[in-house]
Write a protein that holds these residues in place. Sequence first.
Motif, PDB file in Angstrom:
ATOM      1  N   GLY A  20      37.084 -17.189 -42.236  1.00  0.00           N
ATOM      2  CA  GLY A  20      36.013 -17.150 -41.428  1.00  0.00           C
ATOM      3  C   GLY A  20      36.498 -16.483 -39.769  1.00  0.00           C
ATOM      4  O   GLY A  20      35.410 -16.818 -39.194  1.00  0.00           O
ATOM      5  N   VAL A  22      36.998 -14.486 -36.751  1.00  0.00           N
ATOM      6  CA  VAL A  22      36.489 -13.164 -36.153  1.00  0.00           C
ATOM      7  C   VAL A  22      37.150 -13.015 -35.023  1.00  0.00           C
ATOM      8  O   VAL A  22      37.320 -13.831 -34.072  1.00  0.00           O
ATOM      9  CB  VAL A  22      34.975 -13.334 -35.766  1.00  0.00           C
ATOM     10  N   PRO A  81      30.962 -21.901 -33.444  1.00  0.00           N
ATOM     11  CA  PRO A  81      29.837 -21.354 -33.973  1.00  0.00           C
ATOM     12  C   PRO A  81      28.559 -22.503 -33.580  1.00  0.00           C
ATOM     13  O   PRO A  81      28.002 -23.251 -34.161  1.00  0.00           O
ATOM     14  CB  PRO A  81      29.789 -21.520 -35.416  1.00  0.00           C
ATOM     15  N   ILE A  82      28.320 -22.572 -32.453  1.00  0.00           N
ATOM     16  CA  ILE A  82      27.443 -23.421 -31.564  1.00  0.00           C
ATOM     17  C   ILE A  82      26.554 -22.318 -30.652  1.00  0.00           C
ATOM     18  O   ILE A  82      26.939 -21.757 -29.789  1.00  0.00           O
ATOM     19  CB  ILE A  82      27.939 -24.404 -30.832  1.00  0.00           C
ATOM     20  N   VAL A  83      25.001 -22.670 -31.062  1.00  0.00           N
ATOM     21  CA  VAL A  83      24.425 -21.420 -30.458  1.00  0.00           C
ATOM     22  C   VAL A  83      24.432 -21.464 -29.190  1.00  0.00           C
ATOM     23  O   VAL A  83      24.126 -22.751 -28.550  1.00  0.00           O
ATOM     24  CB  VAL A  83      22.624 -21.608 -31.070  1.00  0.00           C
ATOM     25  N   TYR A 128      30.304 -15.221 -33.109  1.00  0.00           N
ATOM     26  CA  TYR A 128      30.318 -16.529 -33.749  1.00  0.00           C
ATOM     27  C   TYR A 128      31.423 -16.194 -34.945  1.00  0.00           C
ATOM     28  O   TYR A 128      31.288 -15.210 -35.585  1.00  0.00           O
ATOM     29  CB  TYR A 128      29.137 -17.227 -34.239  1.00  0.00           C
ATOM     30  N   VAL A 129      32.262 -17.440 -35.137  1.00  0.00           N
ATOM     31  CA  VAL A 129      32.993 -17.286 -36.265  1.00  0.00           C
ATOM     32  C   VAL A 129      32.152 -17.733 -37.368  1.00  0.00           C
ATOM     33  O   VAL A 129      31.170 -18.211 -37.340  1.00  0.00           O
ATOM     34  CB  VAL A 129      34.320 -18.072 -36.277  1.00  0.00           C
ATOM     35  N   ASN A 130      32.833 -17.449 -38.773  1.00  0.00           N
ATOM     36  CA  ASN A 130      31.941 -17.858 -39.801  1.00  0.00           C
ATOM     37  C   ASN A 130      31.775 -19.274 -39.896  1.00  0.00           C
ATOM     38  O   ASN A 130      32.872 -20.016 -40.127  1.00  0.00           O
ATOM     39  CB  ASN A 130      32.758 -17.209 -41.019  1.00  0.00           C
ATOM     40  N   PRO A 131      30.584 -19.973 -39.855  1.00  0.00           N
ATOM     41  CA  PRO A 131      30.700 -21.512 -40.078  1.00  0.00           C
ATOM     42  C   PRO A 131      30.945 -22.065 -41.480  1.00  0.00           C
ATOM     43  O   PRO A 131      31.136 -23.015 -41.717  1.00  0.00           O
ATOM     44  CB  PRO A 131      29.148 -21.753 -39.416  1.00  0.00           C
ATOM     45  N   LEU A 132      30.618 -21.097 -42.609  1.00  0.00           N
ATOM     46  CA  LEU A 132      30.613 -21.456 -43.877  1.00  0.00           C
ATOM     47  C   LEU A 132      31.856 -22.008 -44.259  1.00  0.00           C
ATOM     48  O   LEU A 132      31.952 -23.315 -44.887  1.00  0.00           O
ATOM     49  CB  LEU A 132      30.240 -20.506 -44.748  1.00  0.00           C
ATOM     50  N   HIS A 170      33.902 -23.692 -42.629  1.00  0.00           N
ATOM     51  CA  HIS A 170      34.058 -25.097 -41.909  1.00  0.00           C
ATOM     52  C   HIS A 170      33.312 -26.009 -42.558  1.00  0.00           C
ATOM     53  O   HIS A 170      33.854 -27.071 -42.915  1.00  0.00           O
ATOM     54  CB  HIS A 170      33.610 -24.979 -40.350  1.00  0.00           C
ATOM     55  N   VAL A 171      32.231 -25.588 -42.964  1.00  0.00           N
ATOM     56  CA  VAL A 171      31.222 -26.667 -43.702  1.00  0.00           C
ATOM     57  C   VAL A 171      32.089 -26.869 -45.193  1.00  0.00           C
ATOM     58  O   VAL A 171      32.228 -28.044 -45.628  1.00  0.00           O
ATOM     59  CB  VAL A 171      29.989 -25.759 -44.078  1.00  0.00           C
ATOM     60  N   GLY A 174      40.698 -11.620 -39.284  1.00  0.00           N
ATOM     61  CA  GLY A 174      39.925 -11.533 -38.058  1.00  0.00           C
ATOM     62  C   GLY A 174      39.012 -10.319 -38.110  1.00  0.00           C
ATOM     63  O   GLY A 174      38.525  -9.848 -37.114  1.00  0.00           O
ATOM     64  N   PRO A 204      21.697 -26.906 -33.240  1.00  0.00           N
ATOM     65  CA  PRO A 204      22.492 -25.564 -32.456  1.00  0.00           C
ATOM     66  C   PRO A 204      23.911 -25.626 -33.144  1.00  0.00           C
ATOM     67  O   PRO A 204      24.427 -24.322 -33.185  1.00  0.00           O
ATOM     68  CB  PRO A 204      22.567 -25.729 -31.082  1.00  0.00           C
ATOM     69  N   MET A 224      25.806 -24.785 -35.662  1.00  0.00           N
ATOM     70  CA  MET A 224      25.879 -24.309 -37.206  1.00  0.00           C
ATOM     71  C   MET A 224      26.437 -25.109 -38.245  1.00  0.00           C
ATOM     72  O   MET A 224      26.224 -24.981 -39.241  1.00  0.00           O
ATOM     73  CB  MET A 224      26.272 -22.664 -37.014  1.00  0.00           C
ATOM     74  N   LEU A 282      25.975 -27.850 -43.026  1.00  0.00           N
ATOM     75  CA  LEU A 282      26.763 -29.104 -43.653  1.00  0.00           C
ATOM     76  C   LEU A 282      25.475 -30.089 -43.975  1.00  0.00           C
ATOM     77  O   LEU A 282      25.503 -30.493 -45.259  1.00  0.00           O
ATOM     78  CB  LEU A 282      27.549 -30.054 -42.720  1.00  0.00           C
TER      79      LEU A 282
END
Lengths: 153, 509, 136, 176
Positions: free
Chosen positions: C57, C59, C65-67, C78-82, C84-85, D30, D137, D139, D144
């Motif tokens: 994820g 980049v 990834p916080i708005v 933003y880096v890919n949040p998926l 992380h989830v 990256g 906010p 993400m 999650l």
Amino acid sequence: MNSKKEEENVVIETASRIMIPFIQLFALYVITHGALGPGGGFQGGVVFASSYFLYIVVFNIIEGKKRLPESVYTTLSSTGLCIYAGVGLLSIILSFGMAQYLNYGFIPFTSHFEKNRSLGIDLVEIGVGITVMAVMVSIFFDLAGKEKKDKGE
Amino acid sequence: MTSFVEHLPILIIAISLFSALTILVVGWFNNRSCIFIFWLTLLAQFIMSLFILNHVLAYGPIHYWLGGWKPPWGIELVVDSLNAYILIILLFLSLACAIYSKSNIEHELPGKRVSFYTLFQLLIAGLCGVTLTGDIFNMFVFIEIFSISAYALIAARGKIALKASFTYLILGSIGTCFFLLGIGFLYSITGSLNLHDLSILLPPFYDNKVVKAAFVFFIVGLSIKMALFPFHTWLPDAHAFAPAEISAMLSGIMIEISTYVFIRVSFSVFTLEFLKLLPVFDILCWVAVAAILMGSVMAITQVNLKRMLAYSSVANMGYIMLAVGLSLSAVESPWGGLNPALMHIANHALMKGCLFLAAGAFIYKANLWNITEFRGLAKKMPYTCAAFVIAAISMIGIPPSVGFVSKLYIIMASIEIKNYFFVAVLLISSLLNLAYFWRVIETMYMKHEEGGRSSHGSHGTSEEIPLGMLIPILLLSSLCIVMGIVWLGKVPIPVLDQVNLMFGLGKVP
Amino acid sequence: MVEWLTAEISSKYNYWVSILLMLIGFYAIIAKDNLIKKIIGLSIFQTAIFLFYISLGVVRKGTAPIVSEEMILKGYAYVNPLPHVLILTAIVVAVATTAVALSLIIRLYEEYGTIEETEIIGAIKRKEADQDRPAF
Amino acid sequence: MKGHKAITLILMILLCGVLVYVAEDIPDFGDPKAPAIKYVKLFHLEAGASENALNQGRIPETISIALKERKFPLPSRAEKTPGAENDWDVFIPKEEAYYPKEEKFYRIKKEGERLHLYRYAFVVRWIEKGFKETGAPNMVTHGLADYRGYDTLGETVVIFTAGVSVILLLRRRSRL
């Protein structure tokens, strides 16, 4: 032996007595702040559990069990999961079968769809936090308590 | 407006979870009541699964978007005829084991009833979750749920079961890690996790090395979970030393759920075109043949009855995987495509469930583990022994039992692709089955108990097990014959034909 | 060849690091005799997979990834949040597996007085030989 | 014991071999345009006259047919991507009540005389719309707890299972 040991640990005891409430406060902050910044239910729950670990390490396991009896943490561990699964079920019930499971938008906390969603996320995070805290404490007691008992007997 | 039936798939899982929580809390106050909560939940789930099958056959697959998010963005539950079919087998066997478990658990694990039933319920929740989900990562999470509860349930008895459970934990974790790695590879290439979405995104990448490696990791990981031949080492001990109803669940349905995941991943994600590019299924056939021979031969050498049955499970996984391997090339109507494999999943659940429950009954009554100790048992426990014999002859494949039907169809499929070696192997394995089951039946019926050397303890003439344990055993054994006739009458074949149609297998109309 | 290899390694060093960790973990799982070491190996193996996921994820010039408007205005992505989830979920799974494994080891230690695998197997075999029937 | 070592060696070499074999096709570290982060390539077509149609916001017939063949959702209109010269975002119509608006789904890129058709990774939508739709906010949290909330439910069940497992295995003199 035991009483002597306690006397020697007066500094650590006092320090931990001061620190534990702040750790717990921080854990609550991490749980509730999960939607806004870094954090979330799992992390907060683990931090909260770690405050208990500190208490148990500094005092002993019998004191720890007095603070948080077995019945309490067993009930809490299922309460948290119950909150999570219940929120999901509520969204089906309160929308009369219109919405899907876990569709928090249909739970009428407020009149706004999006606000409901964010409140639903908060509620879910709290549920995760409670479960994780209780289960971590439970696992700790079970893994640690055994050894203590063997030595004692 | 969604109809109410569309909520049932998630409700099956949700009430399973709620029941687990309730058992834990209620059990604190009154640990006798938890079994009734468990029964009621399972009954409700079973009825729901019947409604689901009915709906799926009438109106086509159910797509349920969790949280209201559309599939590529959220998680969906998909129920088509394959899921619904597996779900019914799963819940039926669970119900039988649940009824059986009341007396047995009071006897075997008296102080741990509450946590046992909580974990049993979570095991069923995990199995249902794997069966119903349409998202590959979600599948991983639920695989872990049922695996972790299985590790603990196997070890519940203590002593040697602990070692068995630990071996299973290590191997099973490696298996799920490989599965996770496979998911990671697919995700890095396609950026998606939904099964259907992956299947439409993958075709341009079929010659990509990452996709091939992902498939290999899926196969290896799931082979460990389903105890296919070279990776079967954890199975015999784990299945032999678990409590009886858990052995029945593990052998009867848990390894089959891994097979289901394999079928789902290989046919729904990597579609037929990909499978035809690689010779994987041909290799799988030969591995399965090795599993059949090896499982049967090892079963003959065992003295412990439950261990013998466990090795027989290895052989039966070989049958199922052989049928899966033949599914690409065999097309004729009753035995084409996945028909024999799915058929044998159901049949194996019935037969192995019955056999393990009966074996558990012998242990319950007189702590009899070894076949040599069964002298004259038929006189003491006539009904249990009769049920055992019926399930055993189904295993051997005597008509009109269920084992006969699935073996017949697998043989017909091998004849259709003109591979007579497989036919020979199946016949030989039937003979081997006869050899090892005949040994048990002979000791039970023919040999009489020697007066002085009675290892059974002191008991009189009729020592039948309690009714609560007897009913599921008799039910399963009678179903072994009834279902055989039903299969021969081709009543459930339309369900399986729908599965074949969905995957593009069998004869194209 | 060498150039190709260096290019490959430098552009995908995340993957090579996780391969290395995976092999270390895998070796520990199969080769070590001590059960605790096996569990450590399993944890390393799982962590290697998690690292692989997280690195998917990443980049270049990426931020958490916080708005936040100002980060985007500064040209960050933003880096890919998926991943992380997914990995938050997978970490919990790993923790659960480890907990069960450790409790199994405690029980095994109580039962056989050792945590070496060969010794446990030896003890089981001896018991079977003594009783002339499986030790259950 | 010697056989055990040989098996270890063989397994290690096999795993290592598979992992190294894969390395070539793994996306670069990256890379902001990697399939997992930005978009995945579906296919390409000859540009022909379709560029004009795309500029007017219509979807050319060839693209619709090609998408239909591959069982993808059909698009409704195209729009020029802000900040890119020959790129178009393609939208799919609203199909479900939960989506009051249409969704950005495909991207078409012109390179030379060819139109390359990409599909956005679903993370793109999370990043763009997640805050608006869920009000969180962070993400990771809204992913999650909301988009993949069911996974997190599973996660919580896993940890609960572990807790009960440890109770079953270790706790004695308890009512459970």
